[in-house]
Motif scaffolding. Structure first.
Motif, short mmCIF file in Angstrom:
data_model
loop_
_atom_site.label_atom_id
_atom_site.label_comp_id
_atom_site.label_asym_id
_atom_site.label_seq_id
_atom_site.Cartn_x
_atom_site.Cartn_y
_atom_site.Cartn_z
N ASP A 201 0.89 -1.89 0.24
CA ASP A 201 -0.25 -0.14 0.27
C ASP A 201 0.97 1.27 -0.09
N ASN A 202 2.28 1.02 -0.17
CA ASN A 202 3.19 1.85 0.21
C ASN A 202 3.35 2.55 -1.40
N TRP A 203 2.85 3.93 -1.90
CA TRP A 203 3.14 4.25 -3.59
C TRP A 203 4.42 4.83 -3.63
N SER A 204 5.60 4.84 -2.54
CA SER A 204 6.73 5.64 -3.23
C SER A 204 7.56 4.80 -2.87
N ILE A 205 7.45 3.24 -2.40
CA ILE A 205 8.49 1.82 -2.44
C ILE A 205 8.09 2.11 -3.60
N TRP A 206 6.65 1.62 -4.75
CA TRP A 206 6.58 1.27 -6.15
C TRP A 206 7.30 2.38 -6.60
N MET A 207 6.61 3.82 -6.13
CA MET A 207 7.52 4.60 -7.11
C MET A 207 9.69 4.04 -7.59
N ASP A 208 9.66 3.75 -6.14
CA ASP A 208 11.73 3.89 -6.20
C ASP A 208 11.90 2.60 -6.32
N LEU A 209 10.79 1.48 -6.55
CA LEU A 209 11.56 0.76 -7.35
C LEU A 209 11.19 0.63 -8.98
N ILE A 210 10.08 0.88 -9.28
CA ILE A 210 9.79 1.65 -10.41
C ILE A 210 11.11 3.07 -11.47
N VAL A 211 11.67 3.22 -10.49
CA VAL A 211 12.19 4.13 -11.11
C VAL A 211 14.28 3.17 -11.19
N LEU A 212 14.14 2.33 -9.80
CA LEU A 212 15.38 1.19 -9.89
C LEU A 212 15.86 0.34 -11.31
N ILE A 213 13.91 -0.04 -11.75
CA ILE A 213 14.45 -0.39 -13.15
C ILE A 213 14.43 -0.23 -13.96
N ASN A 214 13.77 1.33 -13.99
CA ASN A 214 14.59 2.13 -14.51
C ASN A 214 15.84 2.36 -15.27
N VAL A 215 16.68 2.64 -13.77
CA VAL A 215 17.81 2.91 -14.50
C VAL A 215 18.70 1.83 -14.73
N PHE A 216 17.71 0.22 -14.84
CA PHE A 216 18.61 -0.73 -14.89
C PHE A 216 18.51 -0.74 -16.62
N ALA A 217 16.92 -0.68 -17.20
CA ALA A 217 16.73 -0.46 -18.38
C ALA A 217 17.93 0.98 -19.03
N PHE A 218 17.84 1.90 -18.13
CA PHE A 218 18.34 2.30 -19.42
C PHE A 218 19.82 2.48 -20.01
N VAL A 219 20.89 2.12 -18.71
CA VAL A 219 22.38 1.29 -18.72
C VAL A 219 22.41 0.17 -20.04
N ALA A 220 22.06 -0.49 -20.00
CA ALA A 220 22.10 -1.66 -21.03
C ALA A 220 22.40 -0.80 -21.98
N PRO A 221 21.55 0.10 -23.20
CA PRO A 221 21.10 0.56 -24.22
C PRO A 221 22.09 1.83 -24.58
N VAL A 222 22.53 2.27 -23.43
CA VAL A 222 23.18 3.50 -23.52
C VAL A 222 24.72 2.92 -24.03
N ILE A 223 25.24 1.70 -22.82
CA ILE A 223 26.39 0.79 -23.84
C ILE A 223 26.33 0.69 -24.88
N MET A 224 25.67 0.06 -24.66
CA MET A 224 25.79 -0.60 -26.63
C MET A 224 25.31 0.37 -27.21
N LEU A 225 24.55 1.90 -27.56
CA LEU A 225 24.98 2.77 -28.48
C LEU A 225 25.97 3.29 -28.74
N GLY A 226 26.43 3.78 -27.41
CA GLY A 226 28.05 4.44 -27.29
C GLY A 226 28.79 3.07 -27.80
N TYR A 227 29.08 2.21 -28.04
CA TYR A 227 29.50 1.49 -28.73
C TYR A 227 29.60 1.41 -30.56
#
Length: 292
Positions: A201-227
């Protein structure tokens, strides 16, 4: 990144068929799942909470979400469906001219001569024209004819996750009015969720988990895009990134990979942009009048 590549190579060499059967569906599911998860959470919860469901900003976000999602999935499909193997050449193209035969090499697994810069892939079980690498997230090899789609796939994955990440951080910042507090709360919430269980029931924890998933989802393509940017600009390949003999200048290198209408290819994978080379003959920087 190197750990992931080395690990994939180790298991792929040990059992290619089993690796393909397990790794490909799993990796593609991650791409599709993460993309859909971020799109739905942003458009159904975060953005309407920030701007309101009737606002112009919300409508603009929806247009961006649809366009970026389309290019992610359409380019992913184009990478997979485009035949960039030597087998895709015509019978005439598979035979070198007498003066070029010395530049070709024999593949013992395919039992045939293959053009320069073409190499065998154990997972695809064929030789790939200008083979860059085998990508588990597209379930196929990236080579001459589909590298354009792979580049834009990574570009739109990076763009989409970057916009989502910026939106999420802006939402959290406006909610707390403190970047320092945001960082502390984000860390504490994640560890508390791991240690004591998630408070559904704690929306702030859900929001933080969303951000955490977002960070991992961002790192992989940005590294490959740089390559990919570095390799395309130098007309090099992932496993031979130091080779410079094929570097014909930035503009010509881009045309070789993205095609003659390279400046329109960002719009969609359906945009026609014929490649100037068929993968059997290559010009070099040091010997512009000869082929390699």
């Amino acid at each position: 990144m190197c750990f992931v590549v080395d690990s994939c190579k180790f298991y792929a060499d040990r059992s290619p068929r089993l690796f393909v059967a397990i790794a490909h569906p799993f990796a593609i599911a991650i791409v599709i799942g993460c993309t859909m998860f971020l799109v739905l959470t942003e458009m159904l919860f975060v953005v309407p909470t920030m701007f309101g469901a009737e606002s112009l900003a919300y409508k603009i976000y929806w247009m961006l979400a649809v366009y970026i999602s389309y290019n992610i999935f359409a380019n992913l499909l184009a990478v997979y469906c485009t035949d960039t193997s030597v087998d895709g050449l015509t019978q005439e193209q598979r035979s070198p001219k007498p003066e070029e035969a010395r530049l070709w090499h024999r593949c013992d697994l395919c039992k045939m001569l293959v053009p320069p810069r073409s190499w065998h892939c154990k997972l695809c079980r064929c030789c790939i024209l200008r083979r860059d690498h085998h990508c588990i997230f597209t379930a196929t090899c990236v080579g001459l004819k589909n590298q354009r789609y792979f580049f834009w796939f990574n570009f739109y994955m990076t763009l989409g996750t970057a916009i989502a990440l910026a939106t999420n951080y802006f939402y959290l910042f406006t909610e707390n009015n403190s970047l320092a507090f945001l960082q502390v709360r984000f860390t504490l919430n994640i560890f508390m969720a791991i240690d004591y269980g998630l408070d559904w029931d704690n929306w702030s924890i859900w929001m933080d988990l969303i951000v955490l998933i977002n960070v991992f989802a961002f790192v992989a393509p940005v590294i490959m895009l740089g390559y990919q940017v570095a390799l395309i600009l130098a007309n090099a390949t992932f496993h031979k990134s130091s080779e410079s003999v094929y570097n014909l200048g930035v503009l010509e290198n881009i045309r070789i990979i993205l095609g003659k209408r390279w400046y329109w290819t960002f719009l969609s994978p359906v945009v026609q942009s014929p490649l100037p080379l068929d993968g059997t003959r290559w010009k070099t920087k040091t010997l512009p009048t000869k082929l390699l």
